[in-house]
Scaffold this motif. Structure first.
Motif, PDB file in Angstrom:
ATOM      1  N   ARG A   1       0.863  -1.177   0.000  1.00 28.68           N
ATOM      2  CA  ARG A   1       0.000   0.000   0.000  1.00 28.68           C
ATOM      3  C   ARG A   1       0.898   1.226   0.000  1.00 28.68           C
ATOM      4  NH1 ARG A   1       0.137   2.548   4.689  1.00 28.68           N
ATOM      5  NH2 ARG A   1       0.862   1.433   6.510  1.00 28.68           N
ATOM      6  N   LEU A   2       0.342   2.364  -0.369  1.00 24.11           N
ATOM      7  CA  LEU A   2       1.124   3.585  -0.415  1.00 24.11           C
ATOM      8  C   LEU A   2       1.459   4.042   0.999  1.00 24.11           C
ATOM      9  CD1 LEU A   2       2.380   5.885  -2.050  1.00 24.11           C
ATOM     10  CD2 LEU A   2       0.200   7.088  -1.862  1.00 24.11           C
ATOM     11  N   ASP A   3       2.739   4.225   1.259  1.00 19.16           N
ATOM     12  CA  ASP A   3       3.220   4.780   2.520  1.00 19.16           C
ATOM     13  C   ASP A   3       3.598   6.224   2.225  1.00 19.16           C
ATOM     14  OD1 ASP A   3       4.709   5.642   4.713  1.00 19.16           O
ATOM     15  OD2 ASP A   3       5.599   3.664   5.048  1.00 19.16           O
ATOM     16  N   GLU A   4       2.674   7.142   2.508  1.00 12.90           N
ATOM     17  CA  GLU A   4       2.880   8.545   2.162  1.00 12.90           C
ATOM     18  C   GLU A   4       4.106   9.136   2.855  1.00 12.90           C
ATOM     19  OE1 GLU A   4      -0.728  10.993   2.199  1.00 12.90           O
ATOM     20  OE2 GLU A   4      -1.801   9.094   2.378  1.00 12.90           O
ATOM     21  N   ALA A   5       4.334   8.757   4.109  1.00 12.13           N
ATOM     22  CA  ALA A   5       5.488   9.277   4.846  1.00 12.13           C
ATOM     23  C   ALA A   5       6.797   8.830   4.192  1.00 12.13           C
ATOM     24  CB  ALA A   5       5.434   8.838   6.303  1.00 12.13           C
ATOM     25  N   ALA A   6       6.859   7.586   3.769  1.00 10.96           N
ATOM     26  CA  ALA A   6       8.068   7.081   3.115  1.00 10.96           C
ATOM     27  C   ALA A   6       8.291   7.779   1.778  1.00 10.96           C
ATOM     28  CB  ALA A   6       7.979   5.569   2.916  1.00 10.96           C
ATOM     29  N   LEU A   7       7.215   8.019   1.036  1.00 15.21           N
ATOM     30  CA  LEU A   7       7.342   8.695  -0.253  1.00 15.21           C
ATOM     31  C   LEU A   7       7.764  10.149  -0.046  1.00 15.21           C
ATOM     32  CD1 LEU A   7       7.196   8.520  -3.296  1.00 15.21           C
ATOM     33  CD2 LEU A   7       4.720   8.903  -3.150  1.00 15.21           C
TER      34      LEU A   7
ATOM     35  N   TYR B   1      11.399  10.210   0.714  1.00 14.95           N
ATOM     36  CA  TYR B   1      12.192  10.053  -0.507  1.00 14.95           C
ATOM     37  C   TYR B   1      12.309  11.385  -1.241  1.00 14.95           C
ATOM     38  CZ  TYR B   1      13.160   9.248  -5.393  1.00 14.95           C
ATOM     39  OH  TYR B   1      13.681   9.352  -6.660  1.00 14.95           O
ATOM     40  N   PHE B   2      11.187  12.093  -1.389  1.00 18.66           N
ATOM     41  CA  PHE B   2      11.210  13.380  -2.093  1.00 18.66           C
ATOM     42  C   PHE B   2      12.093  14.393  -1.367  1.00 18.66           C
ATOM     43  CE2 PHE B   2       6.825  12.310  -3.959  1.00 18.66           C
ATOM     44  CZ  PHE B   2       7.394  11.799  -5.113  1.00 18.66           C
ATOM     45  N   HIS B   3      12.012  14.424  -0.034  1.00 18.27           N
ATOM     46  CA  HIS B   3      12.846  15.346   0.725  1.00 18.27           C
ATOM     47  C   HIS B   3      14.326  15.011   0.584  1.00 18.27           C
ATOM     48  CE1 HIS B   3       9.098  16.516   2.894  1.00 18.27           C
ATOM     49  NE2 HIS B   3       9.669  17.692   2.742  1.00 18.27           N
ATOM     50  N   GLN B   4      14.637  13.729   0.630  1.00 13.62           N
ATOM     51  CA  GLN B   4      16.025  13.303   0.469  1.00 13.62           C
ATOM     52  C   GLN B   4      16.542  13.656  -0.924  1.00 13.62           C
ATOM     53  OE1 GLN B   4      16.744   9.087   0.560  1.00 13.62           O
ATOM     54  NE2 GLN B   4      18.866   9.357   1.152  1.00 13.62           N
ATOM     55  N   LYS B   5      15.715  13.421  -1.924  1.00 21.62           N
ATOM     56  CA  LYS B   5      16.097  13.712  -3.302  1.00 21.62           C
ATOM     57  C   LYS B   5      16.338  15.215  -3.495  1.00 21.62           C
ATOM     58  CE  LYS B   5      14.743  12.879  -8.057  1.00 21.62           C
ATOM     59  NZ  LYS B   5      13.785  12.298  -8.968  1.00 21.62           N
ATOM     60  N   ALA B   6      15.545  16.022  -2.795  1.00 24.78           N
ATOM     61  CA  ALA B   6      15.675  17.480  -2.910  1.00 24.78           C
ATOM     62  C   ALA B   6      16.780  18.015  -2.003  1.00 24.78           C
ATOM     63  CB  ALA B   6      14.350  18.141  -2.557  1.00 24.78           C
TER      64      ALA B   6
END
Length: 82
Positions: A65-71, A74-79
């Protein structure tokens, strides 16, 4: 935003739910490549019944299922914000 892959299987209701949740939360801000695990024996063996699996390269972000916190993480780390 790009670079995400959803490993799925056609007809999988969990896969459809995860993809719908991604687009519900992010709309057209996000691009997700869809990869049918049944089309590649190695992927079928690797992911098997774990699908859906949302990944960025080799990094698994979430599965089942979608784990919004994990996603978001990921976006914060990528940025570079993590």
């Amino acid at each position: 935003m790009t670079g995400l892959t959803l490993y799925h299987r056609p007809g999988c209701h969990l896969c459809e739910q995860m993809l719908a949740a991604i687009y519900f939360h992010y709309g057209d801000e996000i691009e997700v490549a869809l990869v049918n695990v049944d089309g590649d024996p190695a992927l079928k063996q690797r992911y098997g019944t774990r699908i859906p699996v949302l990944a960025a390269g080799e990094r698994v972000i979430c599965e089942g299922r979608l784990d919004e916190a994990a996603l978001q993480g990921y976006f914060h780390q990528k940025a570079g914000l993590a």
